[in-house]
Design a protein around this motif. Structure first.
Motif, short mmCIF file in Angstrom:
data_model
loop_
_atom_site.label_atom_id
_atom_site.label_comp_id
_atom_site.label_asym_id
_atom_site.label_seq_id
_atom_site.Cartn_x
_atom_site.Cartn_y
_atom_site.Cartn_z
N MET A 1 0.87 -1.16 -0.13
CA MET A 1 -0.07 -0.09 0.11
C MET A 1 0.88 1.28 -0.05
N TYR A 2 0.58 2.20 -0.78
CA TYR A 2 1.35 3.46 -1.01
C TYR A 2 0.33 4.65 -1.09
N THR A 3 0.86 5.55 -0.65
CA THR A 3 0.38 6.87 -0.70
C THR A 3 0.25 7.48 -1.87
N ALA A 4 -0.33 8.84 -1.97
CA ALA A 4 -0.36 9.12 -3.49
C ALA A 4 0.91 9.83 -3.72
N LYS A 5 1.94 10.01 -2.68
CA LYS A 5 3.10 10.27 -3.21
C LYS A 5 3.96 9.27 -3.54
N GLY A 6 3.62 7.91 -3.46
CA GLY A 6 4.35 6.80 -3.82
C GLY A 6 5.16 6.34 -2.63
N LYS A 7 4.85 6.76 -1.36
CA LYS A 7 5.44 6.25 -0.26
C LYS A 7 4.71 5.43 0.54
N LEU A 8 5.33 4.36 1.25
CA LEU A 8 4.54 3.31 1.78
C LEU A 8 3.48 3.77 2.80
N THR A 10 2.04 3.60 6.01
CA THR A 10 2.27 2.87 7.17
C THR A 10 1.01 2.80 7.96
N ASN A 11 0.24 3.89 8.11
CA ASN A 11 -0.92 3.68 8.84
C ASN A 11 -2.10 2.77 8.22
N ALA A 12 -2.18 2.61 6.90
CA ALA A 12 -2.94 1.67 6.22
C ALA A 12 -2.38 0.10 6.54
N ILE A 14 -0.93 -0.72 9.18
CA ILE A 14 -1.21 -0.94 10.53
C ILE A 14 -2.34 -1.40 10.82
N ARG A 15 -3.37 -0.85 10.09
CA ARG A 15 -4.71 -1.05 10.10
C ARG A 15 -4.99 -2.59 9.64
N GLN A 16 -4.31 -2.86 8.41
CA GLN A 16 -4.60 -4.14 7.74
C GLN A 16 -4.00 -5.45 8.69
N TYR A 17 -2.94 -5.12 9.58
CA TYR A 17 -2.29 -6.12 10.16
C TYR A 17 -2.70 -6.18 11.74
N GLN A 18 -3.55 -5.08 12.14
CA GLN A 18 -4.00 -5.12 13.32
C GLN A 18 -4.45 -6.41 14.17
N PRO A 19 -5.43 -7.06 13.08
CA PRO A 19 -6.20 -8.33 13.39
C PRO A 19 -5.05 -9.41 13.50
N LEU A 20 -3.91 -9.33 12.94
CA LEU A 20 -3.04 -10.48 13.19
C LEU A 20 -2.31 -10.14 14.63
N VAL A 21 -2.20 -8.85 15.12
CA VAL A 21 -1.81 -8.67 16.63
C VAL A 21 -2.67 -9.34 17.45
N ARG A 22 -3.86 -9.03 17.51
CA ARG A 22 -5.04 -9.71 18.08
C ARG A 22 -5.09 -11.16 18.14
N LEU A 53 7.45 -2.95 10.45
CA LEU A 53 7.08 -2.17 9.13
C LEU A 53 8.39 -1.31 8.89
N SER A 54 9.11 -0.75 9.91
CA SER A 54 10.22 0.16 9.66
C SER A 54 11.39 -0.92 9.16
#
Length: 237
Positions: A1-8, A10-12, A14-22, A53-54
């Motif tokens: 997932m990337y932002t409009a500026k082509g950067k990863l 991160t917030n998206a 984190i939301r995607q993988y939050q269920p994995l943490v739980r 992620l980092s």
């Protein structure tokens, strides 16, 4: 997932993988005493996810979920190692339950009921079930623990270590593996269902409780007793 500026983004992620943490937190907390809070594990796991992620490098040829799982579990284990969460009293009670099961089954020549184990220990049924709840998860079977380690042993490495830990290498021993299979087959029906749903089908305690139409606390009791029976059986090998 990337932002409009082509950067990863991160917030998206984190939301995607939050269920994995739980999910990882639910799996781990079932192996820990009742005083460990799920929300605390989730919070620490989210820190592990952020760290993953980092540090993730797609060039390493590893899937992100695999990499993140290691980082999340590692963060949870590090937090638990820094917390005095397992009392000597809990360990002692764990051994007393196993001794009670062993003595009752030696006398009866079969799997003892909860009432029979309670009687052997000089407890009421309610007191025995309370004890099972208090030692929740402290009895998870990892074969390097079967010898009955002393209080100074590293409990976390023996009980909630990751999938690359030594206990799984020990399972390659045919004699021990067959003994474990036989011990599981000999469990009382309901305890066998709990073990199958939790370990084979990766269901959490809430899901198992819904299937069995009991409370989560009751599932914890059945799990603790099943594991205690397995430890008793495996010590014979």
């Amino acid at each position: 997932m990337y932002t409009a500026k082509g950067k990863l983004d991160t917030n998206a992620l984190i939301r995607q993988y939050q269920p994995l943490v739980r999910r990882l937190a639910h799996q781990m907390i079932a192996k820990l005493p009742a005083n460990v809070e799920l929300d605390d594990l989730v919070q620490v796991g989210m820190i592990g996810l952020t760290d993953a992620l980092s540090r993730f490098d797609v060039g390493q040829g590893v899937q992100f979920e695999t990499f993140a799982t290691q980082r999340i579990r590692g963060a949870m284990l590090d937090e638990l190692r820094g917390t005095d969460w397992l009392s000597r009293g809990t360990r002692r009670q764990q051994r007393e339950i196993e001794e009670g099961i062993h003595k009752a089954e030696q006398k009866l020549g079969r799997a003892a009921t909860e009432s029979e184990v309670a009687k052997e220990m000089g407890l009421s049924l309610a007191e025995y079930q309370d004890a099972l709840t208090r030692v929740r998860g402290t009895q998870l079977v990892y074969l390097e623990d079967i010898g009955g380690g002393e209080d100074g042993d590293d409990y976390l490495d023996r009980h909630v270590a990751d999938g690359d830990a030594n206990p799984f290498a020990v399972l390659q021993d045919d004699r021990m593996r067959h003994a474990l299979v036989d011990a599981i087959k000999a469990l009382p029906e309901r305890e066998g269902y709990v073990m199958s749903m939790y370990y084979e089908h990766d269901m959490n305690l809430k899901e198992i409780a819904a299937v069995l139409k009991v409370t989560e606390s009751r599932v914890c009791q059945l799990h603790s007793q099943a594991i205690a029976r397995l430890r008793v059986k495996l010590r014979e090998h």
